[in-house]
Design a protein around this motif. Structure first.
Motif, PDB file in Angstrom:
ATOM      1  N   LEU A  86      11.152  -3.476   1.232  1.00 44.77           N
ATOM      2  CA  LEU A  86       9.729  -3.279   0.786  1.00 44.77           C
ATOM      3  C   LEU A  86       9.085  -1.949   0.563  1.00 44.77           C
ATOM      4  CD1 LEU A  86       7.617  -5.956   3.330  1.00 44.77           C
ATOM      5  CD2 LEU A  86       7.814  -5.928   0.830  1.00 44.77           C
ATOM      6  N   ARG A  87       8.959  -1.651  -0.732  1.00 42.37           N
ATOM      7  CA  ARG A  87       8.581  -0.311  -1.059  1.00 42.37           C
ATOM      8  C   ARG A  87       7.292  -0.048  -1.240  1.00 42.37           C
ATOM      9  NH1 ARG A  87      13.124   3.018  -1.323  1.00 42.37           N
ATOM     10  NH2 ARG A  87      15.459   1.918  -1.367  1.00 42.37           N
ATOM     11  N   GLN A  88       6.621   1.251  -1.142  1.00 41.65           N
ATOM     12  CA  GLN A  88       5.372   1.555  -1.356  1.00 41.65           C
ATOM     13  C   GLN A  88       5.187   1.075  -2.943  1.00 41.65           C
ATOM     14  OE1 GLN A  88       3.905   4.853   0.350  1.00 41.65           O
ATOM     15  NE2 GLN A  88       4.926   4.415   2.516  1.00 41.65           N
ATOM     16  N   GLY A  89       3.911   0.363  -3.113  1.00 37.70           N
ATOM     17  CA  GLY A  89       3.579   0.394  -4.662  1.00 37.70           C
ATOM     18  C   GLY A  89       4.324  -1.033  -5.016  1.00 37.70           C
ATOM     19  N   ASP A 131       0.861  -1.303  -0.086  1.00 37.27           N
ATOM     20  CA  ASP A 131       0.138   0.055   0.120  1.00 37.27           C
ATOM     21  C   ASP A 131       0.715   1.290   0.139  1.00 37.27           C
ATOM     22  OD1 ASP A 131      -2.607  -0.547  -0.324  1.00 37.27           O
ATOM     23  OD2 ASP A 131      -3.064  -0.407   1.760  1.00 37.27           O
ATOM     24  N   ILE A 132       0.643   2.146  -0.868  1.00 33.83           N
ATOM     25  CA  ILE A 132       0.967   3.499  -0.838  1.00 33.83           C
ATOM     26  C   ILE A 132       0.463   4.334   0.263  1.00 33.83           C
ATOM     27  CG2 ILE A 132       1.395   5.626  -1.987  1.00 33.83           C
ATOM     28  CD1 ILE A 132       1.218   4.064  -4.657  1.00 33.83           C
ATOM     29  N   ARG A 133       1.172   4.822   1.272  1.00 36.57           N
ATOM     30  CA  ARG A 133       0.836   5.450   2.672  1.00 36.57           C
ATOM     31  C   ARG A 133       1.491   6.709   2.775  1.00 36.57           C
ATOM     32  NH1 ARG A 133       1.645   3.156   7.260  1.00 36.57           N
ATOM     33  NH2 ARG A 133      -0.326   4.023   8.008  1.00 36.57           N
ATOM     34  N   GLN A 134       0.897   7.815   2.299  1.00 35.86           N
ATOM     35  CA  GLN A 134       1.580   9.056   2.434  1.00 35.86           C
ATOM     36  C   GLN A 134       0.594  10.038   3.373  1.00 35.86           C
ATOM     37  OE1 GLN A 134       2.084  10.293  -1.660  1.00 35.86           O
ATOM     38  NE2 GLN A 134       3.335   8.898  -2.282  1.00 35.86           N
ATOM     39  N   VAL A 135       1.404  11.020   3.843  1.00 41.06           N
ATOM     40  CA  VAL A 135       0.619  12.009   4.488  1.00 41.06           C
ATOM     41  C   VAL A 135       0.990  13.432   4.289  1.00 41.06           C
ATOM     42  CG1 VAL A 135       2.357  11.799   6.536  1.00 41.06           C
ATOM     43  CG2 VAL A 135       0.113  12.879   7.148  1.00 41.06           C
ATOM     44  N   GLU A 162       5.998   2.950   8.661  1.00 38.07           N
ATOM     45  CA  GLU A 162       5.349   1.687   9.379  1.00 38.07           C
ATOM     46  C   GLU A 162       3.932   1.940   9.721  1.00 38.07           C
ATOM     47  OE1 GLU A 162       7.754   0.558  12.591  1.00 38.07           O
ATOM     48  OE2 GLU A 162       9.490  -0.492  11.407  1.00 38.07           O
ATOM     49  N   PRO A 163       3.037   1.369   9.853  1.00 33.22           N
ATOM     50  CA  PRO A 163       3.000  -0.088   9.519  1.00 33.22           C
ATOM     51  C   PRO A 163       3.111  -0.360   7.964  1.00 33.22           C
ATOM     52  CG  PRO A 163       1.031   0.518  10.216  1.00 33.22           C
ATOM     53  CD  PRO A 163       1.723   1.731  10.355  1.00 33.22           C
ATOM     54  N   VAL A 164       3.463  -1.506   7.500  1.00 33.29           N
ATOM     55  CA  VAL A 164       3.507  -1.877   6.175  1.00 33.29           C
ATOM     56  C   VAL A 164       2.415  -2.664   5.696  1.00 33.29           C
ATOM     57  CG1 VAL A 164       4.788  -3.066   4.380  1.00 33.29           C
ATOM     58  CG2 VAL A 164       6.009  -1.383   5.829  1.00 33.29           C
ATOM     59  N   TRP A 165       1.596  -2.233   4.985  1.00 28.51           N
ATOM     60  CA  TRP A 165       0.242  -3.133   4.524  1.00 28.51           C
ATOM     61  C   TRP A 165       0.441  -3.473   3.150  1.00 28.51           C
ATOM     62  CZ3 TRP A 165      -3.575   1.569   6.480  1.00 28.51           C
ATOM     63  CH2 TRP A 165      -3.610   1.237   8.053  1.00 28.51           C
ATOM     64  N   VAL A 166      -0.064  -4.734   3.047  1.00 30.18           N
ATOM     65  CA  VAL A 166      -0.289  -5.305   1.529  1.00 30.18           C
ATOM     66  C   VAL A 166      -1.726  -5.562   1.207  1.00 30.18           C
ATOM     67  CG1 VAL A 166       0.091  -7.219   0.132  1.00 30.18           C
ATOM     68  CG2 VAL A 166       2.153  -6.416   1.584  1.00 30.18           C
ATOM     69  N   ARG A 167      -1.953  -4.734   0.096  1.00 31.68           N
ATOM     70  CA  ARG A 167      -3.416  -5.045  -0.556  1.00 31.68           C
ATOM     71  C   ARG A 167      -3.449  -6.041  -1.504  1.00 31.68           C
ATOM     72  NH1 ARG A 167      -7.505  -1.100  -1.086  1.00 31.68           N
ATOM     73  NH2 ARG A 167      -6.214   0.480  -0.506  1.00 31.68           N
ATOM     74  N   THR A 168      -4.466  -7.168  -1.303  1.00 27.94           N
ATOM     75  CA  THR A 168      -4.412  -8.221  -2.090  1.00 27.94           C
ATOM     76  C   THR A 168      -5.960  -8.601  -2.197  1.00 27.94           C
ATOM     77  OG1 THR A 168      -3.895 -10.509  -2.797  1.00 27.94           O
ATOM     78  CG2 THR A 168      -3.977  -9.889  -0.454  1.00 27.94           C
ATOM     79  N   TYR A 169      -6.323  -9.417  -3.040  1.00 26.92           N
ATOM     80  CA  TYR A 169      -7.610  -9.924  -3.375  1.00 26.92           C
ATOM     81  C   TYR A 169      -7.832 -11.385  -3.333  1.00 26.92           C
ATOM     82  CZ  TYR A 169      -8.150  -5.216  -4.523  1.00 26.92           C
ATOM     83  OH  TYR A 169      -7.839  -3.648  -4.421  1.00 26.92           O
ATOM     84  N   VAL A 170      -8.985 -11.864  -2.774  1.00 27.71           N
ATOM     85  CA  VAL A 170      -9.219 -13.364  -2.721  1.00 27.71           C
ATOM     86  C   VAL A 170     -10.563 -13.468  -3.449  1.00 27.71           C
ATOM     87  CG1 VAL A 170     -10.576 -13.103  -0.213  1.00 27.71           C
ATOM     88  CG2 VAL A 170      -9.436 -15.315  -1.252  1.00 27.71           C
ATOM     89  N   ALA A 171     -10.517 -14.578  -4.106  1.00 31.11           N
ATOM     90  CA  ALA A 171     -11.962 -14.936  -4.866  1.00 31.11           C
ATOM     91  C   ALA A 171     -13.011 -15.470  -3.963  1.00 31.11           C
ATOM     92  CB  ALA A 171     -11.694 -15.970  -5.877  1.00 31.11           C
ATOM     93  N   GLU A 172     -14.198 -15.388  -4.477  1.00 31.86           N
ATOM     94  CA  GLU A 172     -15.231 -15.638  -3.421  1.00 31.86           C
ATOM     95  C   GLU A 172     -15.371 -17.138  -2.894  1.00 31.86           C
ATOM     96  OE1 GLU A 172     -18.910 -17.312  -2.065  1.00 31.86           O
ATOM     97  OE2 GLU A 172     -18.103 -17.760  -4.261  1.00 31.86           O
ATOM     98  N   PRO A 173     -14.815 -18.202  -3.666  1.00 31.24           N
ATOM     99  CA  PRO A 173     -14.630 -19.555  -3.335  1.00 31.24           C
ATOM    100  C   PRO A 173     -13.893 -19.686  -2.268  1.00 31.24           C
ATOM    101  CG  PRO A 173     -14.973 -19.131  -5.831  1.00 31.24           C
ATOM    102  CD  PRO A 173     -14.621 -17.949  -5.302  1.00 31.24           C
ATOM    103  N   ASP A 174     -12.848 -19.090  -2.062  1.00 28.02           N
ATOM    104  CA  ASP A 174     -11.807 -18.987  -1.450  1.00 28.02           C
ATOM    105  C   ASP A 174     -11.901 -18.199   0.086  1.00 28.02           C
ATOM    106  OD1 ASP A 174     -10.234 -21.182  -2.745  1.00 28.02           O
ATOM    107  OD2 ASP A 174      -9.180 -19.299  -3.899  1.00 28.02           O
TER     108      ASP A 174
END
Length: 336
Positions: free
Chosen positions: A318-321, A44-48, A242-254
């Motif tokens: 681990l860099r943003q994006g 995730d890109i986290r900027q302020v 910090e914190p470092v977040w990863v954005r991902t997706y899961v299909a409905e069957p899983d």
């Protein structure tokens, strides 16, 4: 003919089943032989955007683009003289109100009460003299030795002396009773208001310094010393480390195979042999269309659920994006 139609129907069913079974792979979700899942996402890109809460003229900027900053580090300062003056004025007002309250709480001094008693005695003596003069005039009036005008003047002098005695007596009573509770409460409220103004002035003075809210890296230095800024103006743009977040997706069957708190591994294309540990911290309760970062033209109508993976002990690699791979071992097994 019937046999040909039956054969075509069987082939269509087989093709559909193959397409459905291959759906997670084409979406970017793969099942492993051990029952785990492999997901693909991005950091995730986290900027302020940082700015002052008060207006003023920038007197100093201490960091530049690319500099690493620590939590609480001073990044910029405003000219603080106007806010120092406001603090001094508020301090003087607090001192004034505190003295007023102390005076009311202490009540009249013994010397003031003694003075009031002496004044009452003086007024009482004046009344006695006025009464004697009136009585003398009243006795002489029938014989004509005193005119009616003199008698009337002595009567008025006696009445005025009596009124002054009553006034002095009430003044002494007020002093002896002390300050009214309502006056003390009003003075205490005025002191509290002055103290609140002082606290506000001190807050404004503290806000004349811009601090880093967390560790990160300066992406943009928007202003320079000497610039006049308002509270809504951006001075720096900082990328949070910090914190470092990863954005991902899961299909409905899983979806039923994962849950918040489930341990996962996060790897990068640069160093796939050095995985990061993480945990699923958030699963969206609402389905959404497959984002363009993972969709293919024929799958634009498929729905997925967004995940947030919190990476434990991240580093600067681990860099943003950055695209990453998330592996969920033994998906569906809750941690003990």
């Amino acid at each position: 003919m019937k046999r040909a139609l039956a054969a075509l129907l069987v082939l269509a069913i087989a093709a559909g089943a193959a397409w459905w079974l291959d759906l997670p792979t084409r979406l970017g979700f793969a099942r492993t032989a051990s029952g785990g899942l492999t997901l693909y996402g991005n950091v995730d890109i986290r900027q302020v955007q940082l700015g002052f809460r008060v207006s003023g003229r920038i007197s100093a900027m201490t960091v530049d683009e690319g500099d690493a900053v620590a939590p609480g580090q001073v990044l910029a300062r405003l000219d603080a003289q106007p806010y120092l003056d406001a603090v001094h004025a508020a301090e003087a007002q607090v001192a004034n109100q505190a003295a007023t309250l102390a005076k009311l709480e202490a009540g009249p001094r013994p010397a003031e009460i003694a003075q009031a008693r002496a004044q009452l005695a003086e007024r009482t003596a004046d009344l006695a003299n006025a009464a004697l003069a009136f009585d003398r005039s009243r006795r002489l009036r029938p014989g004509g030795a005193v005119s009616q005008a003199v008698l009337d003047q002595n009567q008025s002098a006696k009445d005025m002396a009596a009124a002054r005695v009553d006034s002095a007596r009430e003044a002494l009573r007020l002093l002896e009773q002390g300050t009214r509770a309502e006056d003390i409460a009003a003075a205490r409220a005025s002191l509290q208001a002055a103290q609140a103004n002082l606290a506000s002035a001190r807050t404004s003075l503290a806000d004349a310094q811009l601090h880093a809210p967390a560790s990160g890296v300066v992406l943009s230095r928007v202003r320079e010393p000497g610039a006049i800024v308002a509270p809504s103006d951006t001075v720096y743009v900082v990328s949070l480390a910090e914190p470092v977040w990863v954005r991902t997706y899961v299909a409905e069957p899983d979806l039923g195979r994962i849950h918040p708190g489930l341990a996962v591994e996060v790897t990068t294309d640069t160093a796939p042999e050095r995985p990061y540990r993480g945990r699923i911290g958030f699963i969206s309760p609402v389905a959404e269309f497959t984002p363009k970062t993972v969709e293919t033209p024929e799958l634009r109508t498929d729905l997925v659920y967004r995940l947030r993976v919190v990476v434990e002990q991240p580093d600067t690699a681990l860099r943003q994006g950055m695209p990453v791979t998330v592996r969920v071992p033994q998906a569906g097994a809750r941690d003990g």
